[in-house]
Motif scaffolding. Structure first.
Motif, PDB file in Angstrom:
ATOM      1  N   ALA A 108       0.827  -1.206   0.000  1.00 27.40           N
ATOM      2  CA  ALA A 108       0.000   0.000   0.000  1.00 27.40           C
ATOM      3  C   ALA A 108       0.859   1.253   0.000  1.00 27.40           C
ATOM      4  CB  ALA A 108      -0.932  -0.005   1.215  1.00 27.40           C
ATOM      5  N   VAL A 109       1.929   1.245   0.776  1.00 23.96           N
ATOM      6  CA  VAL A 109       2.829   2.397   0.827  1.00 23.96           C
ATOM      7  C   VAL A 109       3.530   2.576  -0.517  1.00 23.96           C
ATOM      8  CG1 VAL A 109       4.863   3.369   1.948  1.00 23.96           C
ATOM      9  CG2 VAL A 109       3.139   2.189   3.314  1.00 23.96           C
ATOM     10  N   GLN A 110       3.948   1.489  -1.136  1.00 20.20           N
ATOM     11  CA  GLN A 110       4.600   1.576  -2.438  1.00 20.20           C
ATOM     12  C   GLN A 110       3.666   2.173  -3.485  1.00 20.20           C
ATOM     13  OE1 GLN A 110       6.044  -2.350  -3.378  1.00 20.20           O
ATOM     14  NE2 GLN A 110       7.939  -2.070  -2.228  1.00 20.20           N
ATOM     15  N   ARG A 111       2.422   1.694  -3.526  1.00 21.11           N
ATOM     16  CA  ARG A 111       1.464   2.228  -4.500  1.00 21.11           C
ATOM     17  C   ARG A 111       1.212   3.715  -4.265  1.00 21.11           C
ATOM     18  NH1 ARG A 111      -1.122  -2.792  -3.407  1.00 21.11           N
ATOM     19  NH2 ARG A 111      -2.493  -1.748  -1.902  1.00 21.11           N
ATOM     20  N   ASN A 112       1.044   4.084  -2.997  1.00 20.93           N
ATOM     21  CA  ASN A 112       0.792   5.491  -2.678  1.00 20.93           C
ATOM     22  C   ASN A 112       1.985   6.360  -3.041  1.00 20.93           C
ATOM     23  OD1 ASN A 112      -1.500   6.653  -0.285  1.00 20.93           O
ATOM     24  ND2 ASN A 112      -0.134   7.991  -1.393  1.00 20.93           N
ATOM     25  N   MET A 113       3.197   5.836  -2.825  1.00 19.57           N
ATOM     26  CA  MET A 113       4.389   6.604  -3.148  1.00 19.57           C
ATOM     27  C   MET A 113       4.533   6.795  -4.654  1.00 19.57           C
ATOM     28  SD  MET A 113       8.298   6.022  -1.937  1.00 19.57           S
ATOM     29  CE  MET A 113       7.848   6.645  -0.339  1.00 19.57           C
ATOM     30  N   VAL A 114       4.253   5.744  -5.417  1.00 21.61           N
ATOM     31  CA  VAL A 114       4.317   5.875  -6.875  1.00 21.61           C
ATOM     32  C   VAL A 114       3.352   6.954  -7.353  1.00 21.61           C
ATOM     33  CG1 VAL A 114       3.818   4.696  -9.052  1.00 21.61           C
ATOM     34  CG2 VAL A 114       5.102   3.514  -7.262  1.00 21.61           C
ATOM     35  N   THR A 115       2.134   6.937  -6.821  1.00 25.46           N
ATOM     36  CA  THR A 115       1.144   7.944  -7.220  1.00 25.46           C
ATOM     37  C   THR A 115       1.570   9.341  -6.800  1.00 25.46           C
ATOM     38  OG1 THR A 115      -0.631   6.311  -7.037  1.00 25.46           O
ATOM     39  CG2 THR A 115      -1.271   8.629  -7.022  1.00 25.46           C
ATOM     40  N   ALA A 116       2.050   9.481  -5.556  1.00 23.51           N
ATOM     41  CA  ALA A 116       2.434  10.795  -5.049  1.00 23.51           C
ATOM     42  C   ALA A 116       3.612  11.372  -5.827  1.00 23.51           C
ATOM     43  CB  ALA A 116       2.771  10.713  -3.562  1.00 23.51           C
ATOM     44  N   ASP A 174      -9.475   8.576   9.762  1.00 22.00           N
ATOM     45  CA  ASP A 174     -10.574   9.407   9.270  1.00 22.00           C
ATOM     46  C   ASP A 174     -10.092  10.790   8.841  1.00 22.00           C
ATOM     47  OD1 ASP A 174     -12.359   7.368   9.708  1.00 22.00           O
ATOM     48  OD2 ASP A 174     -12.982   8.091  11.679  1.00 22.00           O
ATOM     49  N   ALA A 175      -8.967  11.246   9.414  1.00 21.75           N
ATOM     50  CA  ALA A 175      -8.451  12.579   9.119  1.00 21.75           C
ATOM     51  C   ALA A 175      -7.412  12.597   7.998  1.00 21.75           C
ATOM     52  CB  ALA A 175      -7.845  13.191  10.389  1.00 21.75           C
ATOM     53  N   LEU A 176      -7.200  11.461   7.318  1.00 24.64           N
ATOM     54  CA  LEU A 176      -6.193  11.405   6.267  1.00 24.64           C
ATOM     55  C   LEU A 176      -6.557  12.315   5.093  1.00 24.64           C
ATOM     56  CD1 LEU A 176      -5.445   7.566   6.012  1.00 24.64           C
ATOM     57  CD2 LEU A 176      -3.895   9.341   6.844  1.00 24.64           C
ATOM     58  N   PRO A 177      -5.582  12.959   4.487  1.00 29.97           N
ATOM     59  CA  PRO A 177      -5.870  13.729   3.262  1.00 29.97           C
ATOM     60  C   PRO A 177      -6.216  12.793   2.111  1.00 29.97           C
ATOM     61  CG  PRO A 177      -3.511  13.667   3.692  1.00 29.97           C
ATOM     62  CD  PRO A 177      -4.176  13.056   4.890  1.00 29.97           C
ATOM     63  N   ARG A 178      -6.812  13.319   1.079  1.00 34.65           N
ATOM     64  CA  ARG A 178      -7.257  12.493  -0.035  1.00 34.65           C
ATOM     65  C   ARG A 178      -6.084  11.845  -0.767  1.00 34.65           C
ATOM     66  NH1 ARG A 178     -12.082  16.032  -2.945  1.00 34.65           N
ATOM     67  NH2 ARG A 178     -13.534  16.014  -1.172  1.00 34.65           N
ATOM     68  N   SER A 179      -4.916  12.467  -0.684  1.00 38.32           N
ATOM     69  CA  SER A 179      -3.758  11.934  -1.402  1.00 38.32           C
ATOM     70  C   SER A 179      -3.179  10.682  -0.752  1.00 38.32           C
ATOM     71  CB  SER A 179      -2.662  13.011  -1.495  1.00 38.32           C
ATOM     72  OG  SER A 179      -2.273  13.434  -0.190  1.00 38.32           O
ATOM     73  N   VAL A 180      -3.618  10.369   0.455  1.00 42.87           N
ATOM     74  CA  VAL A 180      -3.113   9.185   1.178  1.00 42.87           C
ATOM     75  C   VAL A 180      -4.235   8.172   1.298  1.00 42.87           C
ATOM     76  CG1 VAL A 180      -2.057   8.336   3.295  1.00 42.87           C
ATOM     77  CG2 VAL A 180      -1.494  10.624   2.464  1.00 42.87           C
ATOM     78  N   THR A 181      -4.020   6.978   0.815  1.00 39.35           N
ATOM     79  CA  THR A 181      -5.039   5.939   0.899  1.00 39.35           C
ATOM     80  C   THR A 181      -5.167   5.421   2.334  1.00 39.35           C
ATOM     81  OG1 THR A 181      -3.475   4.147   0.408  1.00 39.35           O
ATOM     82  CG2 THR A 181      -4.528   5.241  -1.471  1.00 39.35           C
ATOM     83  N   ARG A 182      -6.310   4.829   2.621  1.00 44.59           N
ATOM     84  CA  ARG A 182      -6.537   4.318   3.978  1.00 44.59           C
ATOM     85  C   ARG A 182      -5.583   3.167   4.294  1.00 44.59           C
ATOM     86  NH1 ARG A 182     -10.614   5.268   7.509  1.00 44.59           N
ATOM     87  NH2 ARG A 182     -10.932   3.734   9.163  1.00 44.59           N
ATOM     88  N   ALA A 183      -5.322   2.317   3.300  1.00 46.28           N
ATOM     89  CA  ALA A 183      -4.392   1.208   3.528  1.00 46.28           C
ATOM     90  C   ALA A 183      -2.997   1.724   3.865  1.00 46.28           C
ATOM     91  CB  ALA A 183      -4.335   0.314   2.291  1.00 46.28           C
ATOM     92  N   THR A 184      -2.579   2.806   3.206  1.00 45.94           N
ATOM     93  CA  THR A 184      -1.288   3.406   3.519  1.00 45.94           C
ATOM     94  C   THR A 184      -1.283   3.977   4.930  1.00 45.94           C
ATOM     95  OG1 THR A 184      -0.936   3.961   1.193  1.00 45.94           O
ATOM     96  CG2 THR A 184       0.387   5.145   2.808  1.00 45.94           C
ATOM     97  N   GLY A 185      -2.354   4.664   5.293  1.00 46.82           N
ATOM     98  CA  GLY A 185      -2.452   5.225   6.634  1.00 46.82           C
ATOM     99  C   GLY A 185      -2.414   4.149   7.700  1.00 46.82           C
ATOM    100  N   GLU A 186      -3.089   3.031   7.456  1.00 50.98           N
ATOM    101  CA  GLU A 186      -3.069   1.926   8.420  1.00 50.98           C
ATOM    102  C   GLU A 186      -1.653   1.379   8.594  1.00 50.98           C
ATOM    103  OE1 GLU A 186      -5.805  -0.793   6.750  1.00 50.98           O
ATOM    104  OE2 GLU A 186      -7.606   0.204   7.575  1.00 50.98           O
ATOM    105  N   ALA A 187      -0.954   1.188   7.468  1.00 54.86           N
ATOM    106  CA  ALA A 187       0.405   0.641   7.545  1.00 54.86           C
ATOM    107  C   ALA A 187       1.338   1.582   8.293  1.00 54.86           C
ATOM    108  CB  ALA A 187       0.935   0.374   6.132  1.00 54.86           C
TER     109      ALA A 187
END
Length: 324
Positions: A70-78, A266-279
């Motif tokens: 999840a972190v890898q996918r979010n980082m690629v997108t960011a 619940d307070a995560l910005p839209r640019s961060v996925t929930r799975a990334t926030g959990e990890a």
């Protein structure tokens, strides 16, 4: 002269033992209750101090995240979004007639984005990425510590340019034509501002409090618990109460982190996925939650160790009375 009455010898002597016993019991109760209250706070303060002030520990804590999907996918997108915001396609688009430029720009933008994302994904999935991840995180955390510890106006930035540079190098080795294409497109450094100078100033006070409490609260909690047990006139009962109090504190700490996890997600910005926030949340709070679990287990074991011998002794005493 009348003879004086003989002194009474049967009266019990006046003693202060009950008063001392009661005073010790009250003092022990106060110390043990205070220690049980301070224990979860001490664990939290110690964890926060270690993660905020120790760059090596923070880097070690976040190191496993480099392999979290999840972190890898979010980082690629960011990173791809950051690169595309700074991509200048004018050298390519201006080479075609004006009426064709909107369609050409759209086609080039989509193609360049897919191309950049593919290269960034290759870097993130490579064997060398964990070292790059640790370097980026360590540099960012060190700048945060410097900004919060020193005076002056400075910001805290997350510089992802090393990842982009690694993608360029990968392109040069694997896709020479793609490397020449990217070299014709201007891409500036992908730097994200985490804290601006004014925001850093607001966080300096809480940062210093965490540093101070992280040192003092663990010492205070241990001193209160040890002193209370030493002063207590009924050691086994005090040990039982201390164990139950520490177990309650550990359970409370785990409940607080569970509630904080839900609030943070619940307070995560839209640019961060929930799975990334959990990890990320689970990785950063792992040591604190482990401390709460150990406090709960140690408290229950202590209470059990204090209760079982007394219960067995009472059972033997009742059996002896029945046998008589």
């Amino acid at each position: 002269m009348a003879a004086s009455a003989p002194a009474r010898t049967g009266a019990p002597p006046v003693t202060s033992t009950p008063i001392r016993h009661r005073s010790r019991a009250v003092l022990a109760t106060v110390l043990l209750v205070l220690g049980c209250i301070l224990a979860p706070s001490a664990l939290t303060a110690g964890w926060a101090r270690a993660e905020l002030t120790d760059t090596a520990r923070y880097t070690a804590t976040t190191a496993p995240l480099s392999r979290a999907p999840a972190v890898q996918r979010n980082m690629v997108t960011a990173i791809t979004d950051g690169v595309m915001q700074r991509v200048d396609l004018s050298p390519l688009v201006n080479a075609v007639p004006p009426e064709q430029r909107p369609a050409v720009r759209k086609r080039f933008t989509r193609g360049v984005r897919d191309f950049v994302a593919t290269q960034i994904r290759g870097v993130v999935a490579s064997r060398s990425f964990p070292a790059l991840w640790n370097h980026v995180n360590g540099t960012t955390h060190a700048s945060l510590v410097t900004a919060l510890s020193a005076s002056g106006e400075r910001s805290v930035k997350l510089d992802l340019q090393p990842v982009v540079d690694r993608a360029r190098a990968r392109l040069a080795r694997t896709v020479p034509a793609g490397a020449r294409l990217i070299q014709r497109v201007h891409v500036s450094g992908t730097t994200l501002v985490l804290l601006r100078p004014g925001e850093v100033d607001r966080f300096r006070g809480p940062y210093e409090k965490v540093r101070t409490l992280g040192r003092l609260l663990p010492v205070a909690a241990v001193l209160c618990l040890v002193s209370g047990l030493l002063v207590a006139p009924r050691r086994r009962r005090a040990l039982l109460g201390t164990g139950l109090g520490c177990a309650a504190g550990g359970a409370l700490l785990l409940a607080v982190f569970a509630a904080a996890r839900g609030y943070a997600l619940d307070a995560l910005p839209r640019s961060v996925t929930r799975a990334t926030g959990e990890a990320v949340f689970d990785a950063l709070t792992a040591s604190a939650r482990l401390g709460g679990l150990l406090l709960l287990a140690a408290g229950l074991l202590t209470a059990l160790a204090a209760f079982v011998p007394g219960a067995l002794a009472a059972r033997r005493a009742r059996r002896e009375l029945r046998d008589r």
